[in-house]
Design a protein around this motif. Structure first.
Motif: not given
Ligand code: ADP
Ligand code: UDP
Length: 236
Positions: A8, A11-13, A69, A82, A123, A179
């Protein structure tokens, strides 16, 4: 720990699979977005600062009994966590009025909220993360009543820990978003806690040290994040 395919890209990760089915790698990028992705730029050092900041806070929360996590930092921009089945609900706690609360209710920014208040948002970028309530969460099956009770409890428990932590660094924790997700039948804190997802003001001057510097074009965005990190003792 092997980094495998990208699962995945948000927007930031970005989230990557690993050779352990129960663990993923989160990569913090320098991309910075606001207004549901309408405004996007790259800010040098942001990925690294938020990764280190998040690790510091997650460890504090975990030590205070909030399950998270977080497993370990892998590099400047990567963390092992996790793999959660994320609940599509953002939990926002507010200690001081700011942001959407002020617009929605006509409240002036800076009013202290005693007791602190809690809001839920769905979300969903396409719908601009609309505000929802516990009945919506139940009716649409986003989470069970028991899970909502745990999310509320953990969100407020985090507030007590973090308000004190920031206060000791001369900073007001105005509001923040958490979250949660499911892991082996339990609810644990996921995603991140960084100045991207909270509001932090200098306790004396009320200078904004968080993502509002970006939203409101105040400049020195990452310098603000770095100042908070320095005051908390986060090693960057
Ligand atoms: P967004 O989805 O709002 O653009 P980000 O760019 O921060 O946000 O993407 C990180 C995604 O990873 C988010 O959708 C978040 O819900 C998801 N996420 C965060 N922690 C975990 C995790 N431990 N396991 C699986 N998915 C995660
Ligand atoms: N927040 C977030 N992600 C979102 C929405 C909000 O991290 O998708 C954080 C935001 O940084 C602030 C708090 O949640 O610390 C409350 O945000 P608010 O509802 O005021 O929305 P905003 O006006 O910031 O969009």
């Amino acid at each position: 720990m092997k980094k495998l395919t990208e699962l995945y890209s948000g927007k930031a990760k970005s989230v990557y699979a690993t050779d352990d089915a129960d663990r993923v790698i989160m990569e913090f990028r320098d991309d910075t977005s606001a207004f549901d992705g309408l405004k996007i730029v790259q800010l040098a050092r942001k990925g690294k600062v938020n990764n280190k900041f998040n690790a510091f806070i997650m460890e504090k929360l975990s030590a205070a009994g909030v399950p998270t996590h977080f497993e370990r930092l892998l590099s400047d921009n990567e963390v092992l966590v996790k793999k959660l089945q994320m609940i599509p609900v953002e939990c926002v706690v507010r200690n001081i009025a700011a942001g959407s609360l002020c617009k929605r209710l006509g409240i002036s920014e800076g009013q202290e909220l005693n007791p602190p208040t809690l809001e839920f948002f769905l979300k969903n970028d396409a719908l601009h993360d609309p505000m929802i309530n516990e009945y919506h969460i139940r009716s649409f099956g986003w989470a069970s009543d028991a899970e909502v009770a745990i999310m509320k409890d953990l969100t407020f428990r985090a507030n007590n820990v973090l308000k004190t932590l920031f206060a000791n660094a001369g900073i007001l924790l105005v509001d923040y978003k958490l979250e949660f997700g499911r892991f082996n039948g339990t609810i644990i804190l996921g995603d991140e806690f960084s100045p991207d997802g909270c509001r932090l003001w200098d306790a004396t001057t009320r200078k904004k040290l968080d993502k509002d510097r970006f939203r409101q074009d105040l400049g020195d965005v990452i310098e603000g994040y770095e100042e908070v990190a320095r005051r908390l003792g986060v090693e960057l």
